[in-house]
Design an enzyme around this catalytic site. Sequence first.
Site, PDB file in Angstrom:
ATOM      1  N   GLY A 108      85.381 -15.150 -32.536  1.00 55.72           N
ATOM      2  CA  GLY A 108      85.978 -15.281 -33.872  1.00 55.72           C
ATOM      3  C   GLY A 108      86.179 -13.906 -34.493  1.00 55.72           C
TER       4      GLY A 108
ATOM      5  N   GLY B 200      88.548 -13.174 -37.399  1.00 55.73           N
ATOM      6  CA  GLY B 200      88.308 -13.878 -38.667  1.00 55.73           C
ATOM      7  C   GLY B 200      87.714 -12.933 -39.704  1.00 55.73           C
TER       8      GLY B 200
ATOM      9  NE  ARG C 193      92.555 -15.659 -35.684  1.00 56.11           N
ATOM     10  CZ  ARG C 193      91.742 -15.867 -36.708  1.00 56.11           C
ATOM     11  NH1 ARG C 193      92.230 -15.943 -37.930  1.00 56.11           N
ATOM     12  NH2 ARG C 193      90.441 -15.998 -36.536  1.00 56.11           N
TER      13      ARG C 193
ATOM     14  CB  ILE D  73      85.635 -19.827 -27.719  1.00 58.03           C
ATOM     15  CG1 ILE D  73      85.922 -20.897 -28.777  1.00 58.03           C
ATOM     16  CG2 ILE D  73      85.522 -18.459 -28.338  1.00 58.03           C
ATOM     17  CD1 ILE D  73      84.701 -21.197 -29.625  1.00 58.03           C
TER      18      ILE D  73
ATOM     19  CE1 TYR E  99      82.393 -24.209 -40.638  1.00 59.62           C
ATOM     20  CE2 TYR E  99      81.746 -24.847 -42.860  1.00 59.62           C
ATOM     21  CZ  TYR E  99      81.827 -23.892 -41.870  1.00 59.62           C
ATOM     22  OH  TYR E  99      81.335 -22.626 -42.101  1.00 59.62           O
TER      23      TYR E  99
ATOM     24  CE  LYS F 131      79.715 -22.920 -38.599  1.00 61.92           C
ATOM     25  NZ  LYS F 131      79.633 -21.855 -37.580  1.00 61.92           N
TER      26      LYS F 131
END
Length: 337
Positions: free
Chosen positions: A10, A13, A37, A54, A153, A157
């Site tokens: 990430g 980010g 990205r 990933i 989310y 988590k």
Amino acid sequence: MRRKSILITGAAGEVGQALIQQLAAQGADNLLTVDVRPLPAALNGKATHYQADILDKTIFDRLVIDYDITTIYHMAAILSTSGEFNPMAAHSVNVEGTMRLLNLAAEQSDWKREPVKFIFPSSVAVFGMQNLDNKAKHPRPQEWEWNYPITMYGCNKLYGETLGVYFAKHYKQLAETEPTMVDFRCVRYPGLISAFTVPSGGTSDYGPEMLHAAAQGQAYECFVRPDSAIPFMAMPDAITAVIQLAAAPREKLTRQIYNITAFSLSAEEIAARVQAHFPATQISYEPHLKRQRIVDSWPIDMNDDAARRDWGWKPAYDAERSFDEYLVPNIRARYAK
Ligand code: AKB
């Protein structure tokens, strides 16, 4: 010879970018980064970047041929608002992605016979306060209280935390006293506010969006009620926290999962601070039902006593200092360019 490296997922980010900047500033020249990205040009030369998903297992199979991964900062995630638009995609990235990285850490630990550190950013989104009365009655939950997330989310988590504890304490271990396979260390972040990047896909985004809009002379329509209150933190503290936790002696850590926070503000208190610096800014409120429900389910604050006691967590930026010394001057400079 495999080079000892720190792996950051990430990496493109908000938190990933700030983490690379800080680790590179501290002299780390062995940063290995992965993101779907490319890295922004400002990070050129600071890390060896692999542009990959990933969920593509072959990327990690290839990386371990060339690199000896000592620490993993697993920052890749689909945040709370984006996750509600595509819960299956959020589950894949947030759960399968985390499982894949934990498994990589376990394989590497097993192979080297020494634990790989795994730093996992969890979130205030793992809490679910059930209703506003309850939220007011329990403003500062402990890590184990009110773990009833209402977003994909938040569920992901919470499960990621559980998987981390599993790999740290139980995976292939006949007794808890056997050496740790994966040295899993987790912080639960509040909403984060950066002066240099604008978030996307989160539900705490109204805080940073308001400020970045004001600095560009734009009006802002806030998607939650003025009285909505949750905890926040300035980005430099968020980065200091994970670096500090990674460096803490294992024997000082009495748990794997730590709440951390800096200050709590309602949307109207953020607006007042923004307008104090940018008086011409017009801020209105048009609550979005779904996003309001999410913010209402998050606590006003979090109890971070354990982090303070075990590894010396202490935010450098309270609300005053965040706005006056970090956010406003840097955001002004950014948009003046
Ligand atoms: C989000 O809003 O989803 C994130 C978070 C609080 O974890 N910023």
